[in-house]
Design a protein around this motif. Sequence first.
Motif, PDB file in Angstrom:
ATOM      1  N   ALA A 105      42.117  40.498  12.422  1.00 32.86           N
ATOM      2  CA  ALA A 105      41.357  39.253  12.264  1.00 32.86           C
ATOM      3  C   ALA A 105      40.384  39.363  11.093  1.00 32.86           C
ATOM      4  O   ALA A 105      40.263  38.426  10.293  1.00 32.86           O
ATOM      5  CB  ALA A 105      40.610  38.905  13.550  1.00 32.86           C
TER       6      ALA A 105
ATOM      7  N   ALA B  14      40.176  34.522  16.159  1.00 35.14           N
ATOM      8  CA  ALA B  14      39.037  35.438  16.009  1.00 35.14           C
ATOM      9  C   ALA B  14      38.157  35.398  17.253  1.00 35.14           C
ATOM     10  O   ALA B  14      37.717  36.441  17.752  1.00 35.14           O
ATOM     11  CB  ALA B  14      38.216  35.088  14.771  1.00 35.14           C
TER      12      ALA B  14
ATOM     13  N   ILE C  71      42.622  30.443  12.811  1.00 32.09           N
ATOM     14  CA  ILE C  71      41.946  31.731  12.605  1.00 32.09           C
ATOM     15  C   ILE C  71      40.626  31.779  13.377  1.00 32.09           C
ATOM     16  O   ILE C  71      40.258  32.822  13.911  1.00 32.09           O
ATOM     17  CB  ILE C  71      41.765  32.069  11.109  1.00 32.09           C
TER      18      ILE C  71
END
Length: 177
Positions: free
Chosen positions: A98, A141, A137
């Motif tokens: 990540a 994350a 993302i």
Amino acid sequence: MSLTHIDGLPAHVLFVHFVVILVPLTALAAVGCAIQPRYARRMGLALPVLGLLTLALVPLTTHAGEWLEPRVGNDPLVRRHAELGDGLLPWATGLFLATVAIWWLGRRSAQSAGTAEDGPSTATARWASPTVVRVTIVVLAAAVSTGAVVDVYRIGESGAKAAWHDNYDKSATGDHG
């Protein structure tokens, strides 16, 4: 000094402090940088380096713990702690990946912004706006960070129980000062 003991102390009990600090710190940095890409640009390469350091410390700590495990006796709480500890590596790997993805997207966004001459280009708008990639993302994350932090908590709690369940007098009272 070795990977199993440092100055006569089991290395596991020292390394674990780094993991307990770095996993939540890396998780916080990853989520913050995913939500606010300018933070990722400011952190630069430090973000994936932090993720890599965190990732490297997990197997190091686990190895030191595996060395220590047979030396503390046959205790079901220690076995439970060891089992939980083995589950942190996938979370740390996800956290590292990540941080790399967030760094790469932040870098790409900065490069796209630097090449725009007549206002924002399509690439800049695509990477700077809340697109599917950016939202994905952020969600990934947050999920990986939450999983890693919760796992560190569970491992730490089980380790504390294993270390302290029979090692202090629960009935002692009185002031010591």
